[in-house]
Design a protein around this motif. Sequence first.
Motif, short mmCIF file in Angstrom:
data_model
loop_
_atom_site.label_atom_id
_atom_site.label_comp_id
_atom_site.label_asym_id
_atom_site.label_seq_id
_atom_site.Cartn_x
_atom_site.Cartn_y
_atom_site.Cartn_z
N LEU A 67 34.36 -7.02 48.38
CA LEU A 67 35.16 -6.82 47.20
C LEU A 67 36.36 -5.69 47.56
O LEU A 67 37.45 -5.78 47.01
N GLY A 68 36.09 -4.76 48.22
CA GLY A 68 36.95 -3.67 48.46
C GLY A 68 38.01 -4.34 49.36
O GLY A 68 39.21 -3.98 49.15
N ALA A 69 37.69 -4.96 50.25
CA ALA A 69 38.56 -5.71 51.49
C ALA A 69 39.35 -6.47 50.69
O ALA A 69 40.62 -6.66 51.05
N ILE A 70 38.97 -7.22 49.67
CA ILE A 70 39.66 -8.44 48.76
C ILE A 70 41.07 -7.57 48.08
O ILE A 70 42.06 -7.86 48.05
N VAL A 71 40.35 -6.54 47.47
CA VAL A 71 41.07 -5.72 46.43
C VAL A 71 42.54 -4.98 47.50
O VAL A 71 43.39 -4.95 47.09
N PHE A 72 42.00 -4.46 48.67
CA PHE A 72 42.72 -3.75 49.80
C PHE A 72 43.91 -4.96 49.97
O PHE A 72 45.04 -4.45 50.01
N LEU A 73 43.62 -6.00 50.17
CA LEU A 73 44.33 -7.06 50.88
C LEU A 73 45.43 -7.47 49.79
O LEU A 73 46.55 -7.55 50.28
N ALA A 136 48.66 -0.64 42.06
CA ALA A 136 48.35 -1.35 43.36
C ALA A 136 48.08 -0.27 44.27
O ALA A 136 47.28 -0.45 45.02
N PHE A 137 48.86 0.75 44.40
CA PHE A 137 48.68 1.72 45.37
C PHE A 137 47.24 2.65 45.14
O PHE A 137 46.47 2.89 45.83
N VAL A 138 47.02 2.89 43.57
CA VAL A 138 45.84 3.38 43.23
C VAL A 138 44.64 2.53 43.75
O VAL A 138 43.49 2.87 44.45
N CYS A 139 44.59 1.34 43.32
CA CYS A 139 43.77 0.26 43.82
C CYS A 139 43.65 0.39 45.34
O CYS A 139 42.45 -0.03 45.80
N LEU A 140 44.41 0.40 45.84
CA LEU A 140 44.38 0.28 47.35
C LEU A 140 43.48 1.47 47.99
O LEU A 140 42.73 1.54 48.75
N MET A 141 43.88 2.88 47.31
CA MET A 141 43.04 3.95 47.72
C MET A 141 41.52 3.74 47.40
O MET A 141 40.79 4.06 48.01
N ILE A 142 41.27 3.06 46.26
CA ILE A 142 39.76 2.87 45.64
C ILE A 142 39.24 2.07 46.67
O ILE A 142 38.13 2.07 47.15
N ALA A 143 39.88 0.98 47.09
CA ALA A 143 39.55 -0.17 47.99
C ALA A 143 38.97 0.52 49.27
O ALA A 143 38.28 0.08 49.98
N SER A 144 40.03 1.20 49.56
CA SER A 144 39.74 1.95 50.97
C SER A 144 38.56 2.63 51.22
O SER A 144 38.01 3.07 52.28
N VAL A 145 37.98 3.26 50.01
CA VAL A 145 36.87 3.98 50.09
C VAL A 145 35.29 3.32 49.57
O VAL A 145 34.19 3.82 49.70
N MET A 146 35.75 2.15 49.31
CA MET A 146 34.53 1.32 48.70
C MET A 146 33.34 1.00 49.87
O MET A 146 32.14 1.23 49.51
N PRO A 147 33.63 0.90 50.91
CA PRO A 147 32.66 0.83 52.12
C PRO A 147 31.78 1.96 51.87
O PRO A 147 30.34 1.90 52.05
#
Length: 196
Positions: A67-73, A136-147
């Motif tokens: 899900l993090g990868a999807i949000v990141f993309l 989008a930028f904040v969600c990108l940061m969140i997605a980056s650390v989800m793994p």
Amino acid sequence: MNEQKEFQSLQELLKRIQKLSQEEENISVGEIIEMVGDRSYGPLLLIAGLATLAPIIGDIPGMPTVLGAIVFLFSVQLLFGKEHFWLPKVLLNRSISGKKLDKGIQWLESPARWIDKLLKPRLRMLVKDTAVYVIAFVCLMIASVMPIMEFVPFSANAAGAALTVFGLALIARDGLLLVLALILTVAIAVIIISVI
């Protein structure tokens, strides 16, 4: 894929996904995106957030990373001005059991009713134009650390809560909710940093 879809409430969105989950044994990410529309950043963010937040779905090993990868993309594509979102087939073909998805949605039904009563357009200037790029930028940061969050108990669920609130803020055009989402994100970051 479908054009932009409008959802009037969180309950409506959940009902549409639940219908899919009851019709098929396994539901793919691609089917959910097709149902929502590939131009709908708010609902796509909301779905990823809800899936991560719901214990029945979000606690499946590897699911927060997917899900993090999807949000990141999605977030990267929004920042680069893409009109339609694209995902690689390996992510589009990922699926979840219809029964698990249905259980997760049932778990979310009561909170969704309560949340829908609170949602309304407020401070609209905070959720226009540039604000979407900030989200989008904040969600990108969140997605980056989800793994990494998969190894810190309940932190992935907290990330799901933040993504959910950002998605709701965009759908409802609720600037107050956006402010709350930013505060929640900072609080989650502080907690995770203190635990690590």
